[in-house]
Design an enzyme around this catalytic site. Structure first.
Site, PDB file in Angstrom:
ATOM      1  N   TYR A  14      97.283  55.867  89.332  1.00  0.00           N
ATOM      2  CA  TYR A  14      96.823  56.916  90.123  1.00  0.00           C
ATOM      3  C   TYR A  14      97.846  57.347  91.045  1.00  0.00           C
ATOM      4  O   TYR A  14      98.326  58.422  91.338  1.00  0.00           O
ATOM      5  CB  TYR A  14      95.740  56.684  90.870  1.00  0.00           C
ATOM      6  CG  TYR A  14      94.397  56.669  90.088  1.00  0.00           C
ATOM      7  CD1 TYR A  14      94.041  57.829  89.464  1.00  0.00           C
ATOM      8  CD2 TYR A  14      93.462  55.586  89.942  1.00  0.00           C
ATOM      9  CE1 TYR A  14      92.850  58.059  88.931  1.00  0.00           C
ATOM     10  CE2 TYR A  14      92.243  55.757  89.222  1.00  0.00           C
ATOM     11  CZ  TYR A  14      92.076  56.969  88.509  1.00  0.00           C
ATOM     12  OH  TYR A  14      90.902  57.086  87.801  1.00  0.00           O
TER      13      TYR A  14
ATOM     14  N   GLU B  37      83.157  27.786  78.351  1.00  0.00           N
ATOM     15  CA  GLU B  37      83.038  29.242  78.281  1.00  0.00           C
ATOM     16  C   GLU B  37      81.775  29.824  79.003  1.00  0.00           C
ATOM     17  O   GLU B  37      82.252  30.894  79.663  1.00  0.00           O
ATOM     18  CB  GLU B  37      82.551  29.435  76.800  1.00  0.00           C
ATOM     19  CG  GLU B  37      82.366  30.862  76.421  1.00  0.00           C
ATOM     20  CD  GLU B  37      82.270  31.145  75.153  1.00  0.00           C
ATOM     21  OE1 GLU B  37      82.029  30.280  73.930  1.00  0.00           O
ATOM     22  OE2 GLU B  37      81.767  32.183  74.706  1.00  0.00           O
TER      23      GLU B  37
ATOM     24  N   ASP C 141      80.895  28.163  72.768  1.00  0.00           N
ATOM     25  CA  ASP C 141      80.080  28.112  71.711  1.00  0.00           C
ATOM     26  C   ASP C 141      80.620  27.799  70.196  1.00  0.00           C
ATOM     27  O   ASP C 141      82.034  27.884  70.114  1.00  0.00           O
ATOM     28  CB  ASP C 141      79.540  29.725  71.560  1.00  0.00           C
ATOM     29  CG  ASP C 141      78.622  29.831  72.964  1.00  0.00           C
ATOM     30  OD1 ASP C 141      78.252  28.902  73.409  1.00  0.00           O
ATOM     31  OD2 ASP C 141      78.472  30.848  73.412  1.00  0.00           O
TER      32      ASP C 141
END
Lengths: 363, 363
Positions: free
Chosen positions: A98, A196, A248
């Protein structure tokens, strides 16, 4: 950040700009040479134990309008970064994009954030200064730490001494955007356990696993932020702690492990800074699904594709990963870390983690 | 949590189970009656200033196999929660789902996590005890706070006294999953400033806005977690602080404001506990896009649909929101909060926020 580091980063940047100047003066067309950043130009560095860019390079040259515009943007950005370092300030990648709207030359302004992000990465590679040392902050914040570690953080309002068990709430110590502002004072830790999911992190903290096993529990929160990966690397290098990853049991989680251990193709120039090649995978392993008879879900088509793509990824070509991934394709199942709760809420801390850590030689 | 609160929550749950027992004994088919949870059964409670469920109800009865199974699951879950409270432990919604696999009656086990999540919500509504008081932890963690506030948190390893400027790093104080474990000791705060993005939160902290304006900066991190919304409500009620919300200028961010101020349809039974109806929207307002000539992106089709759906949402039917949303549809543009950087990195703290806060009567 110390002002020495600021000064050093500033000089590296100004050297870059000086190089363009010399090229001009010598009658050459200014250009910048970078390693080619593709999967085929990644190679394993035996000495450092990390994946780095190979020898193939690409050149950004001012011999086209597009190339010239790129170099113009680089020069404006270098000036902005040098000023920022001089004033000991920082900004986000989004702010840089920006901010370019306020630059006096329309051709120097970025058209989208991909352009400014890519330029910062290019400058990292060429100057060998990390984004953090340019004082560019990420949008994503680092995760949090709980365990027997006493640190000193240099904040922009002075030093803070914080013990990551005694001086923090249940939520733990929040890793700052630039973890190189942290100094390790003292610790009683035996190893680092990266976790995780938030639910499992909270389970381990509630069960007091960090206190009982002298573990530093680092929450990854899915794909870990740069700040988190950098801190893990420093915990390993400076405190000589073994690093373990608990995630996982599915291909997406193996990639999370991979980003801790191997780094990514996009940031192979930072592997030495961000990756911890000695990090070991605790689980959930496909073998655990069988051994502990965990509740599972069937593999989806995209799971199967991801596992097959891992089999052909040079970073996963070890006996361990080939065996596990082939087993998973065979049983056709995946399991989450929280599925260990099917054996009771304490099974993970009383049985699963101690057994796995012992088998891995960490305990 | 104090053991009194545990005891109270436990009794409410056991009363529920006792009710089924009495229904059985009286020869009735056991059932549980709940408010209907749809948009058409939401109404504004003038006294409390929040949106709550209306008079329409639905009944879960054991007169079908499906209904009977639901009540069986409720009874098993009540027993699990009562034990959990007795032992002063906690668990996640995901753990509850997996844990049900260990229950001795197959019919009591959940088929998927939607079922267990929904049941916990049902129990919240019927027992009038919040999930947090059942000791069910969310997966999502709360965000972080920086500002002149001194708190005492009751962790599961004892009390921690933490000043949210002096005792924390640059990352701030991490809100725990259950912010009712926090006691407010002392503060010098004049107002609460909730901030949507991490990049803007870091900008405000770097510029020392919390110190200069005695603001409590609460990072929302997108759609705020329950823990974050609960803490905001408590800061407003107990410390009598005005609450302001600073977000991107697009319909999705107005929804973030809405979830702080009005709560959600799904959790209208918790509006009194989680929502802060007096919260005011700072911006980015569509009017700001025009006034400050901010860099913008065009509205996409889904943006336009979302704005139109907000126009027909009873919670956005105020003169202020109608005017702003109609202006935005007219100009066809949106802007991010970090786009203020186009006016320089200090514009937001030196000019924009002071001007807006003064116009809103907060400063």
């Amino acid at each position: 950040m110390s002002s020495d580091t600021n000064q050093e980063a500033r000089e590296q940047l100004i050297d870059l700009a000086a190089e363009f100047y010399e090229q001009f003066e010598g009658g050459e067309i200014p250009s910048m040479t970078l390693p080619t950043r593709t999967k085929s130009n990644i190679e394993y560095d035996e000495d450092k134990g990390v994946w780095v860019y190979g020898d193939r390079t690409s050149t950004r040259s001012a011999n086209s309008v597009r190339g010239a515009r790129k170099l113009l943007r680089a020069v404006y950005t270098i000036e902005f970064l040098a000023d920022q370092l001089e004033e000991d300030r920082s900004s986000t990648l989004r702010e840089l994009y920006y901010l370019s709207e306020s630059w006096d030359n329309d051709n120097a302004q970025f058209n989208d954030q991909d352009e400014s992000n890519q330029l910062i990465e290019d400058l990292e590679i060429v100057s060998e200064v990390t984004r953090e040392d340019f004082h560019m902050r990420p949008e994503e914040s680092g995760a949090k730490v709980m365990g027997p570690l006493h640190i000193r953080e240099q904040t922009n309002r002075g030093e803070r001494d914080i013990h990551c068990q005694l001086d923090v709430g249940q939520g733990g110590y929040q890793i700052p955007n630039n973890p190189d502002t942290i100094e390790f004072l003292d610790n009683d830790a035996d190893f680092v356990l990266c976790v995780e999911t938030g639910g499992m992190r909270d389970r381990l903290v509630e069960n007091g696993f960090d206190a009982d096993y002298d573990a530093l529990i680092v929450h990854l929160g899915g794909q870990p932020a740069r700040a988190t990966r950098r801190l893990i690397r420093r915990l390993h290098d400076e405190l000589e702690l073994p690093v373990t990853v608990f995630a996982d049991g599915d291909p997406w989680s193996y990639r999370i492990y991979g980003s801790v251990a191997y780094g990514s193709i996009k940031s192979a120039h930072l592997s030495e800074y961000l990756a911890t090649p000695e990090a070991k995978y605790i689980g959930i392993q496909p073998a655990d699904i069988v051994e502990y008879d965990l509740p599972t879900d069937p593999l989806s088509d995209s799971d199967i594709n991801a596992l097959e793509s891992e089999l052909s990824d040079p970073r996963f070509q070890t006996d361990y990963w080939e065996e596990q991934i082939e087993l998973q394709l065979e049983i056709g199942k995946k399991a989450e870390q929280q599925s260990l709760a099917a054996r009771g809420l304490d099974f993970v801390t009383d049985t699963y983690l101690p057994e796995r850590l012992e088998a891995m030689g960490v305990l």
